[in-house]
Scaffold this motif. Structure first.
Motif, PDB file in Angstrom:
ATOM      1  N   THR A  39     -17.383 -20.111   6.864  1.00 61.54           N
ATOM      2  CA  THR A  39     -16.382 -19.532   7.768  1.00 61.54           C
ATOM      3  C   THR A  39     -16.706 -19.874   9.211  1.00 61.54           C
ATOM      4  OG1 THR A  39     -15.909 -17.710   6.246  1.00 61.54           O
ATOM      5  CG2 THR A  39     -15.360 -17.357   8.573  1.00 61.54           C
ATOM      6  N   PHE A  40     -17.978 -19.714   9.581  1.00 63.57           N
ATOM      7  CA  PHE A  40     -18.385 -20.031  10.948  1.00 63.57           C
ATOM      8  C   PHE A  40     -18.230 -21.518  11.251  1.00 63.57           C
ATOM      9  CE2 PHE A  40     -21.470 -16.173  11.193  1.00 63.57           C
ATOM     10  CZ  PHE A  40     -20.428 -15.342  11.584  1.00 63.57           C
ATOM     11  N   LEU A  41     -18.607 -22.374  10.322  1.00 63.91           N
ATOM     12  CA  LEU A  41     -18.462 -23.812  10.530  1.00 63.91           C
ATOM     13  C   LEU A  41     -16.990 -24.191  10.667  1.00 63.91           C
ATOM     14  CD1 LEU A  41     -21.163 -25.203   8.072  1.00 63.91           C
ATOM     15  CD2 LEU A  41     -21.252 -25.244  10.578  1.00 63.91           C
ATOM     16  N   ALA A  42     -16.129 -23.607   9.845  1.00 64.03           N
ATOM     17  CA  ALA A  42     -14.696 -23.904   9.916  1.00 64.03           C
ATOM     18  C   ALA A  42     -14.103 -23.458  11.249  1.00 64.03           C
ATOM     19  CB  ALA A  42     -13.964 -23.227   8.753  1.00 64.03           C
ATOM     20  N   ALA A  43     -14.716 -22.454  11.859  1.00 66.95           N
ATOM     21  CA  ALA A  43     -14.244 -21.965  13.159  1.00 66.95           C
ATOM     22  C   ALA A  43     -14.799 -22.790  14.308  1.00 66.95           C
ATOM     23  CB  ALA A  43     -14.635 -20.503  13.337  1.00 66.95           C
ATOM     24  N   GLY A  44     -15.587 -23.819  13.982  1.00 70.28           N
ATOM     25  CA  GLY A  44     -16.094 -24.707  15.013  1.00 70.28           C
ATOM     26  C   GLY A  44     -17.454 -24.339  15.571  1.00 70.28           C
ATOM     27  N   MET A  45     -18.116 -23.390  14.961  1.00 66.97           N
ATOM     28  CA  MET A  45     -19.461 -23.039  15.427  1.00 66.97           C
ATOM     29  C   MET A  45     -20.436 -24.118  14.985  1.00 66.97           C
ATOM     30  SD  MET A  45     -19.883 -18.994  14.755  1.00 66.97           S
ATOM     31  CE  MET A  45     -18.660 -17.831  15.292  1.00 66.97           C
ATOM     32  N   SER A  46     -21.432 -24.354  15.809  1.00 64.46           N
ATOM     33  CA  SER A  46     -22.452 -25.334  15.452  1.00 64.46           C
ATOM     34  C   SER A  46     -23.495 -24.693  14.550  1.00 64.46           C
ATOM     35  CB  SER A  46     -23.136 -25.871  16.714  1.00 64.46           C
ATOM     36  OG  SER A  46     -23.945 -24.850  17.303  1.00 64.46           O
ATOM     37  N   THR A  47     -24.193 -25.534  13.806  1.00 66.25           N
ATOM     38  CA  THR A  47     -25.259 -24.992  12.954  1.00 66.25           C
ATOM     39  C   THR A  47     -26.361 -24.378  13.822  1.00 66.25           C
ATOM     40  OG1 THR A  47     -26.299 -27.179  12.807  1.00 66.25           O
ATOM     41  CG2 THR A  47     -24.843 -26.528  10.991  1.00 66.25           C
ATOM     42  N   MET A  48     -26.553 -24.906  15.022  1.00 65.67           N
ATOM     43  CA  MET A  48     -27.569 -24.338  15.903  1.00 65.67           C
ATOM     44  C   MET A  48     -27.186 -22.905  16.313  1.00 65.67           C
ATOM     45  SD  MET A  48     -29.499 -25.858  19.267  1.00 65.67           S
ATOM     46  CE  MET A  48     -28.075 -26.102  20.288  1.00 65.67           C
TER      47      MET A  48
END
Length: 123
Positions: free
Chosen positions: A51-60
């Protein structure tokens, strides 16, 4: 459960799951033979990561929030909260931009519909 079952239950590829682990987003235990072992909590964690990745958050950024999701300390919680507030503000800005773009598109659609309706009436 092993990595293949976690992959099947979450839709994340095995490669992605290994990457999440490498980035510190996911922690597995190891069987005596060295295979990764996961539990049901990992299914929810992978869903949250996706969900976070799909929202454009970086893995960092996600990795900086993970300590707060697992075993927080005061220092980790304060740092994670700062990262979370930054990401929330970024998401809010993105949502506002998307909303404005949708409203502009809705206006153009209505203008074109009106034009086509008037053109059909004139014909």
């Amino acid at each position: 459960m092993r990595i293949g079952e976690l992959s099947a239950r979450t839709g994340a590829s095995r490669r992605s799951l290994r990457y999440y682990e490498q980035q510190g987003l996911l922690v597995s235990t190891r069987s005596p033979s060295g295979q990764r072992c996961y539990n049901d909590d990992h299914v929810q964690r992978v869903a949250l990561i996706q969900t976070f990745l799909a929202a454009g958050m970086s893995t960092m950024s996600i990795a900086q929030m993970v300590p707060c999701m697992a075993e927080p300390t005061t220092a980790k919680a304060l740092h994670a909260l700062a990262v979370m507030n930054h990401e929330r503000a970024r998401l809010t800005s993105t949502i506002d931009s998307l909303t404005a773009a949708r409203e502009a598109l809705d206006h153009l659609i209505e203008v074109n519909r009106s034009f086509l309706a008037n053109a059909a009436d004139a014909a």
